[in-house]
Design an enzyme around this catalytic site. Structure first.
Site, PDB file in Angstrom:
ATOM      1  N   PHE A 360      18.654   0.554 -22.839  1.00 19.13           N
ATOM      2  CA  PHE A 360      18.121   0.898 -21.515  1.00 19.13           C
ATOM      3  C   PHE A 360      19.087   0.535 -20.397  1.00 19.13           C
ATOM      4  O   PHE A 360      19.052   1.108 -19.336  1.00 19.13           O
ATOM      5  CB  PHE A 360      16.797   0.165 -21.280  1.00 19.13           C
ATOM      6  CG  PHE A 360      16.907  -1.312 -21.529  1.00 19.13           C
ATOM      7  CD1 PHE A 360      17.420  -2.144 -20.540  1.00 19.13           C
ATOM      8  CD2 PHE A 360      16.542  -1.864 -22.751  1.00 19.13           C
ATOM      9  CE1 PHE A 360      17.554  -3.500 -20.782  1.00 19.13           C
ATOM     10  CE2 PHE A 360      16.677  -3.212 -22.980  1.00 19.13           C
ATOM     11  CZ  PHE A 360      17.185  -4.037 -22.001  1.00 19.13           C
ATOM     12  N   VAL A 363      20.468  -6.520 -18.145  1.00 17.89           N
ATOM     13  CA  VAL A 363      19.596  -7.411 -17.382  1.00 17.89           C
ATOM     14  C   VAL A 363      20.433  -8.581 -16.866  1.00 17.89           C
ATOM     15  O   VAL A 363      21.214  -9.172 -17.612  1.00 17.89           O
ATOM     16  CB  VAL A 363      18.439  -7.954 -18.246  1.00 17.89           C
ATOM     17  CG1 VAL A 363      17.446  -8.711 -17.371  1.00 17.89           C
ATOM     18  CG2 VAL A 363      17.752  -6.833 -18.983  1.00 17.89           C
ATOM     19  N   ASP A 473       5.963  -0.335 -26.457  1.00 22.85           N
ATOM     20  CA  ASP A 473       7.138  -0.899 -27.140  1.00 22.85           C
ATOM     21  C   ASP A 473       6.965  -2.403 -27.380  1.00 22.85           C
ATOM     22  O   ASP A 473       7.792  -3.208 -26.957  1.00 22.85           O
ATOM     23  CB  ASP A 473       8.406  -0.615 -26.329  1.00 22.85           C
ATOM     24  CG  ASP A 473       9.668  -0.727 -27.190  1.00 22.85           C
ATOM     25  OD1 ASP A 473       9.524  -0.845 -28.432  1.00 22.85           O
ATOM     26  OD2 ASP A 473      10.771  -0.712 -26.629  1.00 22.85           O
TER      27      ASP A 473
END
Ligand SMILES: *[C@@H]1O[C@H](CO)[C@@H](O)[C@H](O)[C@H]1NC(C)=O
Ligand SMILES: *[C@@H]1O[C@H](CO)[C@@H](O)[C@H](O)[C@H]1NC(C)=O
Length: 667
Positions: A360, A363, A473
C-alpha cells in the site's frame, strides 16, 4: 506676472549685453565665455544656440554641415606680414551618436566668404566641395579636429588635428594629444569623447609660425603646442576675412558643440574661464558614461535574477507542500491535515522515521507540535474516481471510537497520493512480535487478551456503530500493539482504497491470501461473514504461532488441516504454539482453537457472528460440541481441502491482481 518678469529680465539682460559688448570688445577682439546669446553669430539652419548659450553646430542628423561665423569681417593689412598675427582660444565638444562611433568633426576657419552653401558635409567638413578642394583662390585657412580617417584626403587616423590651407588635405597634422606642463609628458586625447576640449590657435606673422595646442578643459594651456607649423599666410589671407566654425556629419554622426570662444587679431586671445562655460547636455553625458549604465544594468540584472530565484524558490516550496483540496472537502476541515504539518512532523518523511512498508505504501512515525506521536501512512493513489465517497468514508471512520481500534485522526490528499494519519502504536504490529526470533514471545495471557480485544473491536465495527463497517483485511499485520500490549485493529476499510486505486502492484486487493473466505474468492463480495472467516484464521494463528498457509516441501499446508490432524492424533491443544512452553489455560486454548475452526467454516451461514464469538470467548455461551470426526468438521475439512487443493499461490495472486478484480469487487 511671470511673463512681465521675464520681459524685464530680458530687457535688463539685453542692455547689459550691449554694455558688455562695448566694454569687452573692440574691433580687434571678442570673447564669449558664458554663452553665445549676445554673439549674433551667423548660423546655418541646422545650427542653434541653446537657452544656456551653448552653440550647437550639428545634431545627429546625417550628412549635415553647420556653420557659425562672427558676423563682421576683420580688416587686415596684408602688406605687412607681422600684422597678420592672430590668436584664438575656444572650447568644443563632439558627442558621438553611439558610444564609440561618431563623425565627422569640427574646424575653425578664416575665410573671405560667408557662403558655404556649395560646400559638402562628411569628410569635407562643410568647407569645400570636391571641385573646389585644393583651389588656391578659395583663400581659406582651417584647423580641423577630425574624428574620421578619410584616405582620399590622406588623413593620418580617426582622431587627428590638421592644418588646412585651401584644401582638406592637411599641410600638417598630428594625432590628438597634448603635452602636460612640467614633466612634458605626451597624453592622448579623444576628440570624440564627448568631453569639452580646449584649443588654442596662434599665428605669429613675424615668425610665420602657426601653433595649435589642445588640452582637456580645466588645465592651463600646455606650453608645448601639438602642431607648430611654418606657414606664410600672406598668400592666403585677404584684406577682409571672416572667422568661424564649421562642423559636419556623414553616415555616422555626432552632436557637435562650441562652448566658448575668444579671438584677437592683434595679440594674445583672452583665456576662457572653464567654470563659466555652458555645460554639454546631460543627456549625452549619461550615454557617454557607460559606468552608470553598466551599473544600472547590473542592478536591474541582479534584481531580475533575485526575483527569478525567489519565484523559483516559492514554486519549489509550493510544490513541496502542494496538496489537492477540493471544495467538497471544506466540511472535513478538522480531519484534513495540511501537508506541510505532516512533512514537518515526519522530518520530511525521512527514512529514519519509516516504521512500516507494504504494497500500500509506507508508514512513518511523526511528532506533532503538541508532542503527540502519530503514524503517517502514504498510499499512492492516482484515481480520482470515487474519491469523494472514499474521503467521506474515511472521515466518518475518523469518528469510530473503540479501545481496540487504532484511532484514525485524519487525512491529506496530494496529487497521486493519499495520506492517512493515525495514533502512533509504540509496540508495532502483532505479526512482528509473533514471529520475531529476538523479542520475548507473547505469553498466553497477552495473546488471549489480544484475541478478545480484536473480537471486541470487530464486533463494534460490525454491529455497534451507526454503520456496518467491514474491515476486509484482518490479519496479525493489521493488528497493532499499544503501550500496554493491547491489540488494536488498524486499516479498517482500507481495502476499499485499494479497490479504487490504480496501483497495479497491489496484489491484496481483496484482503490477504490465507484469510480469504472461499465465497469471497468466488464472488469478490466482502461481508461480515468474510471478516469472521479472517478472524478465525487470525485466532488460530495467534494460538499456534503458525501462518494460515505454510509452504511445506512442494505443497502448501493449511493451518486448519494441520490443527485437525493434531486433534485427530491426540488433543487439539497439541497444536498450540511451542513457544508458550505449555504455559497456558488449557480450557481457553481449547476454546480458541475450536472457535477458530468454527469461524473458519467454509459455509458462511455456519459461522458464528462477532457477537456470538464474544459470548463464547467470555464464557457467556458454550461452543457447540464438535469433534474432528463430527460430520460438520468433516465437511469443513474436505471443502477446505478442496478450496486449497489446486489453488497454489500463483493462481490466487492471479485472481486478485488481474483485471477481474474490479469486476469482482464491483459485482
Ligand atoms: C536636427 O536639427 C534639424 C533642424 O533643427 C531638425 O530638423 C532635425 O530633426 C534634428 N535632428 C535630430 C536627429 O535631432
Ligand atoms: C562647388 O562649388 C562651386 C561654388 O563654390 C560651384 O560652382 C561648383 O559647381 C560646386 N561643385 C560641385 C561638384 O557641387
Amino acid at each position: 506676472m511671470a511673463e512681465a518678469l521675464r520681459s524685464v529680465y530680458f530687457w535688463l539682460f539685453f542692455n547689459l549685453s550691449i554694455i558688455f559688448l562695448c566694454s569687452s570688445q573692440n574691433e580687434n577682439e571678442f570673447i564669449y565665455n558664458n554663452g553665445f546669446h549676445e554673439a549674433n553669430l551667423q548660423l546655418d539652419e541646422i545650427s542653434i544656440i541653446h537657452h544656456d548659450g551653448l552653440l550647437q553646430l550639428t545634431n545627429t542628423s546625417k550628412r549635415q554641415a553647420g556653420h557659425a561665423l562672427y558676423p563682421f569681417p576683420f580688416k587686415l593689412n596684408t602688406s605687412s606680414a607681422e600684422s597678420l598675427s592672430f590668436s584664438t582660444n575656444f572650447v568644443f565638444a563632439i558627442v558621438p551618436e553611439s558610444d564609440k562611433i561618431g563623425g565627422h568633426g569640427i574646424a575653425f576657419f578664416i575665410s573671405p566668404s560667408m557662403d558655404f552653401s556649395k560646400a559638402v558635409p562628411s569628410s569635407y567638413l562643410g568647407l569645400f566641395n570636391t571641385t573646389e578642394n585644393g583651389l588656391p583662390e578659395k583663400q581659406i585657412l582651417a584647423v580641423e579636429f577630425d574624428t574620421v580617417q578619410s584616405p582620399e584626403l590622406h588623413d593620418i587616423n580617426g582622431n587627428h588635428v590638421g592644418i588646412d590651407v585651401n584644401s582638406l588635405v592637411s599641410k600638417d597634422s598630428a594625432t590628438a594629444t597634448y603635452y602636460s606642463n612640467g614633466e612634458g609628458k605626451k597624453k592622448s586625447l579623444m576628440l570624440m569623447s564627448g568631453d569639452p576640449i580646449e584649443a588654442w590657435i596662434d599665428y605669429d606673422g613675424g615668425e610665420k609660425l602657426l601653433n595649435v595646442t589642445i588640452s582637456p578643459i580645466g588645465i592651463t594651456k600646455p606650453e608645448r603646442p601639438l602642431l607648430s607649423t611654418p606657414l606664410n599666410l600672406s598668400d592666403v589671407l585677404l584684406d577682409s576675412m571672416y572667422v568661424g566654425f564649421s562642423a559636419a556629419t556623414g553616415e555616422i554622426t555626432s552632436d557637435q558643440y562650441v562652448l566658448g570662444w575668444s579671438f584677437n587679431r592683434s595679440g594674445q586671445a583672452q583665456n576662457l574661464d572653464a567654470s563659466k562655460l555652458p555645460p554639454v547636455p546631460a543627456k549625452k553625458k549619461a550615454s557617454k558614461k557607460p559606468g552608470v549604465l553598466v551599473i544600472a544594468l547590473i542592478v536591474i540584472g541582479v534584481a531580475q535574477l533575485l526575483i527569478v530565484v525567489i519565484v523559483a524558490a516559492y514554486i519549489v516550496w509550493k510544490k513541496k507542500y502542494e496538496e489537492v483540496c477540493e471544495d467538497w472537502e471544506k466540511e472535513y476541515g478538522p480531519q484534513r491535515f495540511p501537508y506541510k504539518n505532516l512533512y514537518n512532523a515526519t522530518k520530511g518523511f525521512k527514512d529514519k522515521e519509516l516504521i512500516g512498508k507494504g504494497g500500500f505504501g509506507k508508514v512513518y512515525r511523526g511528532v506533532l507540535p503538541s508532542n503527540e506521536q502519530i503514524a503517517v501512512k502514504r498510499v499512492s493513489h492516482d484515481s480520482k474516481q470515487g474519491m469523494k465517497e472514499f474521503v467521506a468514508e474515511i472521515v466518518s471512520m475518523g469518528r469510530l471510537r473503540h479501545r481496540n481500534l487504532v484511532q484514525l485522526r485524519g487525512y491529506c490528499r496530494r496529487k497521486g497520493e493519499f495520506i492517512l494519519v493515525y495514533d502512533y502504536m509504540p509496540n508495532g504490529s502483532l505479526e512482528k512480535v509473533l514471529y520475531s526470533n529476538t523479542e520475548q514471545p507473547l505469553n498466553w495471557f497477552q495473546r488471549f487478551r489480544i484475541i478478545r480485544g480484536i473480537a471486541s473491536g470487530l464486533l463494534y465495527l460490525h454491529e455497534e456503530w451507526e454503520q456496518v463497517v467491514i474491515h476486509r483485511d484482518i490479519k496479525p499485520g493489521n493488528v497493532l500493539l499499544d503501550a500496554e500490549l493491547n491489540g488494536r485493529l488498524s486499516d479498517f476499510g482500507l481495502a476499499k482504497l485499494y479497490d479504487h486505486g490504480s496501483n497495479p502492484q497491489t496484489t491484496n486487493l481483496l484482503g490477504t491470501v490465507g484469510y480469504l473466505a472461499p465465497e469471497l474468492i468466488r464472488t469478490g463480495k466482502a461481508t461480515t461473514a468474510t471478516d469472521v472467516f479472517a478472524f478465525g484464521a487470525f485466532m488460530l494463528e495467534v494460538a499456534c504461532g503458525r501462518r494460515p498457509i505454510e509452504q511445506q516441501g512442494d505443497g502448501v499446508v493449511g493451518l486448519v488441516e494441520w490443527i485437525t490432524n493434531c486433534w485427530r492424533g491426540g488433543a487439539i491443544i497439541d497444536a498450540s504454539d511451542w513457544r508458550l512452553e505449555g504455559i497456558y489455560s488449557e480450557e481457553h486454548m481449547e476454546l480458541v482453537l475450536k472457535l477458530g475452526l468454527f469461524c473458519s467454516h467454509p459455509n458462511p451461514a455456519a459461522r458464528p457472528n462477532m457477537r456470538q464469538v464474544m459470548q463464547y470467548l467470555d464464557g457467556d455461551a458454550t461452543l457447540p460440541d464438535i469433534s474432528p470426526d463430527s460430520s460438520s468438521i468433516e465437511v469443513f475439512i474436505t471443502s477446505n481441502e478442496a478450496s486449497n487443493s489446486g489453488m497454489s499461490f500463483p493462481s490466487l495472486f492471479e485472481i486478485s491482481s488481474s483485471n477481474q478484480t474490479m469486476s469482482i469487487s464491483n459485482s
